[in-house]
Motif scaffolding. Structure first.
Motif, mmCIF file in Angstrom:
data_model
loop_
_atom_site.group_PDB
_atom_site.id
_atom_site.type_symbol
_atom_site.label_atom_id
_atom_site.label_comp_id
_atom_site.label_asym_id
_atom_site.label_seq_id
_atom_site.Cartn_x
_atom_site.Cartn_y
_atom_site.Cartn_z
ATOM 1 N N PHE A 68 63.986 -96.421 36.953
ATOM 2 C CA PHE A 68 62.900 -95.888 36.129
ATOM 3 C C PHE A 68 61.458 -96.503 36.757
ATOM 4 N N GLY A 69 61.239 -97.386 37.725
ATOM 5 C CA GLY A 69 60.347 -97.813 38.204
ATOM 6 C C GLY A 69 59.331 -96.907 38.518
ATOM 7 N N GLU A 70 59.580 -95.882 39.502
ATOM 8 C CA GLU A 70 58.483 -94.914 39.714
ATOM 9 C C GLU A 70 57.864 -94.132 38.636
ATOM 10 N N PRO A 71 58.759 -93.384 37.680
ATOM 11 C CA PRO A 71 58.165 -92.676 36.606
ATOM 12 C C PRO A 71 57.280 -93.766 35.629
ATOM 13 N N ALA A 72 57.739 -94.866 35.525
ATOM 14 C CA ALA A 72 57.100 -95.888 34.639
ATOM 15 C C ALA A 72 55.568 -96.264 35.183
ATOM 16 N N VAL A 73 55.459 -96.403 36.517
ATOM 17 C CA VAL A 73 54.368 -97.040 37.388
ATOM 18 C C VAL A 73 53.437 -95.597 37.189
ATOM 19 N N GLY A 74 54.013 -94.497 37.532
ATOM 20 C CA GLY A 74 53.320 -93.490 37.653
ATOM 21 C C GLY A 74 52.666 -93.015 36.358
ATOM 22 N N ALA A 75 53.251 -93.055 35.068
ATOM 23 C CA ALA A 75 52.951 -92.985 33.910
ATOM 24 C C ALA A 75 51.669 -93.818 33.651
ATOM 25 N N ALA A 76 51.992 -95.385 33.888
ATOM 26 C CA ALA A 76 50.747 -96.177 33.432
ATOM 27 C C ALA A 76 49.814 -95.856 34.399
ATOM 28 N N LEU A 77 49.637 -95.662 35.760
ATOM 29 C CA LEU A 77 48.361 -95.004 36.347
ATOM 30 C C LEU A 77 47.618 -93.799 35.694
ATOM 31 N N VAL A 78 48.370 -93.009 35.271
ATOM 32 C CA VAL A 78 47.989 -91.950 34.716
ATOM 33 C C VAL A 78 46.941 -92.117 33.296
ATOM 34 N N MET A 79 47.741 -93.092 32.570
ATOM 35 C CA MET A 79 47.206 -93.473 31.348
ATOM 36 C C MET A 79 46.063 -94.407 31.526
ATOM 37 N N ALA A 80 46.010 -95.237 32.514
ATOM 38 C CA ALA A 80 45.191 -96.020 32.797
ATOM 39 C C ALA A 80 43.805 -95.372 33.192
ATOM 40 N N LEU A 81 44.139 -94.491 34.275
ATOM 41 C CA LEU A 81 42.949 -93.785 34.846
ATOM 42 C C LEU A 81 42.088 -92.858 33.655
ATOM 43 N N ALA A 82 43.233 -92.122 32.665
ATOM 44 C CA ALA A 82 42.628 -91.266 31.772
ATOM 45 C C ALA A 82 41.593 -92.158 30.826
ATOM 46 N N ALA A 83 42.283 -93.416 30.327
ATOM 47 C CA ALA A 83 41.456 -94.321 29.517
ATOM 48 C C ALA A 83 39.929 -94.506 30.031
ATOM 49 N N VAL A 84 39.867 -94.840 31.411
ATOM 50 C CA VAL A 84 38.800 -95.427 31.893
ATOM 51 C C VAL A 84 37.884 -94.049 32.058
ATOM 52 N N LEU A 85 38.279 -92.898 32.728
ATOM 53 C CA LEU A 85 37.684 -91.750 33.005
ATOM 54 C C LEU A 85 37.087 -90.978 32.020
ATOM 55 N N ALA A 86 37.839 -91.142 30.662
ATOM 56 C CA ALA A 86 37.677 -90.494 29.316
ATOM 57 C C ALA A 86 36.169 -90.689 28.865
ATOM 58 N N PHE A 87 35.778 -92.001 28.992
ATOM 59 C CA PHE A 87 34.446 -92.202 28.659
ATOM 60 C C PHE A 87 33.290 -91.368 29.353
ATOM 61 N N ARG A 88 33.401 -90.761 30.702
ATOM 62 C CA ARG A 88 32.555 -89.931 31.294
ATOM 63 C C ARG A 88 33.033 -88.373 31.260
ATOM 64 N N VAL A 89 34.239 -88.309 31.115
ATOM 65 C CA VAL A 89 34.815 -86.848 30.968
ATOM 66 C C VAL A 89 35.882 -86.642 29.796
ATOM 67 N N PRO A 90 35.254 -86.466 28.472
ATOM 68 C CA PRO A 90 36.223 -86.355 27.361
ATOM 69 C C PRO A 90 37.643 -85.892 27.318
ATOM 70 N N ALA A 91 37.402 -84.697 28.328
ATOM 71 C CA ALA A 91 38.559 -84.020 28.278
ATOM 72 C C ALA A 91 39.777 -84.834 28.916
ATOM 73 N N MET A 92 39.537 -85.935 29.703
ATOM 74 C CA MET A 92 40.705 -86.768 30.167
ATOM 75 C C MET A 92 41.344 -87.381 29.358
ATOM 76 N N ARG A 93 41.022 -87.241 27.885
ATOM 77 C CA ARG A 93 41.892 -88.126 27.010
ATOM 78 C C ARG A 93 43.176 -87.372 26.725
ATOM 79 N N VAL A 94 43.372 -86.042 27.168
ATOM 80 C CA VAL A 94 44.467 -85.564 27.098
ATOM 81 C C VAL A 94 45.611 -85.833 27.870
ATOM 82 N N ALA A 95 45.334 -86.514 29.086
ATOM 83 C CA ALA A 95 46.091 -87.046 30.133
ATOM 84 C C ALA A 95 46.633 -88.255 29.655
#
Length: 199
Positions: A68-95
Motif C-alpha cells: 500500500f506504499g505506492e498508492p498511499a504516497v501517490g494519493a498524498a501527493l495528489v492531495m497536497a498539490l491540490a490543496a496548494v494549487l487550489a488557492f490559484r485554481v479553485p477547480a483543483m479542489r476536486v483533486a
C-alpha cells in the motif's frame, strides 16, 4: 457568509496537508507482524509497506510486505498539490476528493491483505499458535484516510442552504379586503378622486 466559507476552505486545506503527511508516515511504520513461540524461542516477521524489517522464518513462511506504499504516497501527493494549487485554481479542489478516494482504497487494500495473511496462516496445520498483529502503519493509514475524506469535503466549499425559506423570514403577506373602501390609498400612493354623478 463568504468569510466563513473561505475560513472553512483554508481549514480544509490544512487538514488535507495533515492527512497527506500522515499517509506518507504510515508507509514507514510497521504494517503487520507475525509471531510464533516455538521451543522457547520467539520467531517474528515484521515489515513496513516497503521493506521487510525482520524475518526469522526465512523460507519456512513466505511472507511479503503489504503493498500500500505506492498508492498511499501517490494519493498524498495528489492531495497536497491540490490543496496548494487550489488557492490559484479553485477547480483543483476536486483533486482532493480524488486523492482521498485513492487513500481510502489503499486502506481497504491494506486491511484486506492483513485479513488474507490471517486466513492463510490459519489454514496451516501448525502445532504452535501463530499470532498476526495489524501494525501501527495500517492504523495510521486508517486515521489519515478518515481525516482525508473529511478534509476533502471541507475543502470543496459547498454552498450552504438558504434557511430563510424554512423560517419564513423575508416573506411579506398582504391582505386584500373583499369590499373595497374608497378611503384606502391605492398601491401606487395616489388617492382615487371620485366625482359625483349628475343626476
Amino acid at each position: 457568509m463568504t468569510g466563513s466559507l473561505t475560513t472553512r476552505r483554508v481549514f480544509g486545506a490544512v487538514l488535507v496537508l495533515v492527512a497527506a503527511g500522515l499517509a506518507v508516515a504510515s508507509t514507514f511504520l510497521p504494517a503487520y507482524s507475525v509471531q510464533v513461540l516455538a521451543n522457547g524461542r520467539t520467531l517474528r516477521f515484521e515489515s513496513t509497506a516497503w521493506v521487510v524489517e525482520r524475518d526469522d522464518f526465512r523460507d519456512i513462511l513466505l511472507l511479503q510486505p503489504l503493498e500500500f506504499g505506492e498508492p498511499a504516497v501517490g494519493a498524498a501527493l495528489v492531495m497536497a498539490l491540490a490543496a496548494v494549487l487550489a488557492f490559484r485554481v479553485p477547480a483543483m479542489r476536486v483533486a482532493t476528493l480524488l486523492g482521498a478516494g485513492v487513500l481510502a482504497g489503499a486502506v481497504w487494500s491494506a486491511v484486506s491483505q492483513v485479513r488474507g495473511v490471517v486466513d492463510r496462516l490459519g489454514d496451516l496445520d501448525a502445532r504452535v499458535p501463530i499470532e498476526v498483529e495489524q501494525g501501527d502503519g495500517v492504523i495510521l493509514l486508517i486515521v489519515a484516510a478518515g481525516i482525508g475524506v473529511v478534509s476533502a469535503v471541507l475543502h470543496q466549499e459547498l454552498p450552504r442552504a438558504d434557511r430563510s425559506a424554512d423560517t419564513g423570514e423575508g416573506a411579506v403577506i398582504h391582505q386584500i379586503d373583499d369590499e373595497a373602501d374608497d378611503t384606502d390609498t391605492p398601491p401606487y400612493g395616489y388617492p382615487v378622486i371620485v366625482e359625483p354623478r349628475d343626476g
